[in-house]
Every structure is written in structure tokens, then in C-alpha cells.
Design an enzyme around this catalytic site. Structure first.
Site, mmCIF file in Angstrom:
data_model
loop_
_atom_site.group_PDB
_atom_site.id
_atom_site.type_symbol
_atom_site.label_atom_id
_atom_site.label_comp_id
_atom_site.label_asym_id
_atom_site.label_seq_id
_atom_site.Cartn_x
_atom_site.Cartn_y
_atom_site.Cartn_z
ATOM 1 N N HIS A 1 7.695 -9.934 1.231
ATOM 2 C CA HIS A 1 7.215 -9.823 -0.179
ATOM 3 C C HIS A 1 5.791 -9.154 0.151
ATOM 4 O O HIS A 1 5.464 -8.885 0.736
ATOM 5 C CB HIS A 1 6.663 -11.294 -0.864
ATOM 6 C CG HIS A 1 7.763 -11.929 -1.404
ATOM 7 N ND1 HIS A 1 7.352 -12.947 -2.343
ATOM 8 C CD2 HIS A 1 9.393 -11.887 -1.574
ATOM 9 C CE1 HIS A 1 8.590 -13.507 -2.697
ATOM 10 N NE2 HIS A 1 9.561 -12.770 -2.219
ATOM 11 N N GLU B 1 4.214 -11.846 3.818
ATOM 12 C CA GLU B 1 3.599 -11.400 2.502
ATOM 13 C C GLU B 1 2.428 -10.059 3.253
ATOM 14 O O GLU B 1 1.784 -10.399 4.204
ATOM 15 C CB GLU B 1 2.623 -12.174 1.785
ATOM 16 C CG GLU B 1 3.359 -13.438 1.078
ATOM 17 C CD GLU B 1 3.905 -13.246 -0.012
ATOM 18 O OE1 GLU B 1 3.649 -12.011 -0.580
ATOM 19 O OE2 GLU B 1 4.308 -14.251 -0.567
#
Length: 206
Positions: free
Chosen positions: A30, A110
Site C-alpha cells: 500500500h 505501507e
């Protein structure tokens, strides 16, 4: 053939059992809009052995790749059920795959465009570029070798010599973190006083 049908469905656990499946790991990649740095969201586990196994992979990755920040990772139970952008995290791939397979090593990796203020390599770059993300991706693959105890050439000298030593280091780190939180010194228990201003925190999906 979808990712779920090809890679996940063969490893689904029987509804009547709580044993772990044969899925080694699942990592959802992500971009994070708010929190800076490169880190992971993981799932919460009850027993110490599960928590060690859960934290082992990102800890190893942090030793292999200086860009990755273990201290910014979040394995809290709240991060499995809280709301993000109006949606519950129960619907994220990270939580859904874990609940469907009982696999421990399920994460969201992330990354932000900007490095974290706490990152010790921050003086060497202004912001991340594709070469930095490629480096993180390559390191993430190499970390699996260490997590599984598979020997390979040019292993990082920042890692302990054996997998059992890595587990011991993670166990000690988690116990220190738990002790800090229990004594009120953990970051989750700290509160700012005297500002009188309401703080609004924006979150991103994981």
C-alpha cells in the site's frame, strides 16, 4: 484465475478447526497518505509465541533494510477493527486473509513519499524514489529466507547468526515494549496537556 482462488482458497482452514494453514505469508502493498516512513501493519495475536512469530519477519526486514522502520509497525487489536476512511478494517485484505486462513504472517506493507522523522538515514535523501521502493521489495523477499532459516550468500551482518537468536532478540524486544506500556512509559499511554486544542487525526486504509 483470481489471486484469492489461486493462492488463498487452497489454504483456507476448516470452520471447525483453529489450526494454522499452510500459507507462509501474505503481504498487501500500500501507499500511505498520512503516516510517513516505510512500515507494516500486522494483526493482533494472543500468545507470546504467536506475537514473536508475527513480529519476527518485520524485525528481520528492518535489519536487512535501513529504510524500513520496525518501531513504526502496528500490531494492535484496535488496528484490526477500527474505522478508516469510513470503512472498517475488518474488510481489509490483511484482516480478511488472516481470518480466512489463520496464517500468522499477514501484513500490509505501507510506504509514504516522505521518510519518517525518526529514520536514521533521513539525512541521505529528501524523499523516496522508485529505486528506494525496489530496494525495500528486494529486501522483503530476502527476509523470508532468514525467517525460514534458509542460508544464503552475503547475509547482513546486522542480523544474529541463527534463527533462534533472531527469535530471542524479538522476544526480548517485545517484553521490553510491553513493560514500557504497562509502566506508563509507552507511547500509547502518553497524553499531551495544556494545549487546550482539539486534535484531529486523519487515517488511511490499510
Amino acid at each position: 484465475c483470481s489471486y484469492f482462488e489461486h493462492f488463498v482458497r487452497p489454504h483456507l482452514v476448516d470452520e471447525e478447526t483453529t489450526s494454522c494453514c499452510g500459507l507462509l505469508a501474505h503481504i498487501d502493498l500500500h501507499a500511505h497518505a498520512n503516516k510517513t516512513g516505510i512500515f507494516m501493519f500486522g494483526n493482533y495475536h494472543v500468545t507470546e509465541s504467536q506475537r514473536i512469530q508475527n513480529a519476527l519477519y518485520p524485525w528481520i526486514l528492518s535489519k536487512i533494510c535501513p529504510l524500513f522502520e520496525f518501531e513504526s509497525c502496528d500490531f494492535a487489536a484496535e488496528n484490526m477493527i477500527s474505522m478508516s476512511e469510513g470503512k472498517s478494517r475488518l474488510g481489509t485484505g490483511r484482516v480478511a486473509i488472516y481470518k480466512a486462513t489463520n496464517a500468522i504472517n499477514v501484513y500490509t506493507l505501507e510506504t509514504h513519499f516522505q521518510h519518517s522523522k525518526s529514520e536514521h538515514v533521513r539525512c541521505e535523501l529528501d524523499q523516496y524514489t522508485p529505486k528506494h521502493w525496489r530496494y525495500v521489495g528486494q529486501s522483503a523477499m530476502i527476509a523470508f529466507l532468514d525467517m525460514c532459516g534458509i542460508p544464503y550468500a552475503n547475509r547482513s551482518d546486522r542480523l544474529p547468526k541463527s534463527l533462534s537468536d533472531c527469535r530471542s532478540a524479538v522476544q526480548l524486544l517485545l517484553r521490553r515494549m510491553d513493560s514500557a506500556v504497562s509502566s506508563g512509559g509507552g507511547k500509547k499511554n502518553k497524553k499531551k496537556k495544556g494545549s487546550g486544542k482539539k486534535k484531529t487525526t486523519a487515517t488511511s486504509s490499510s
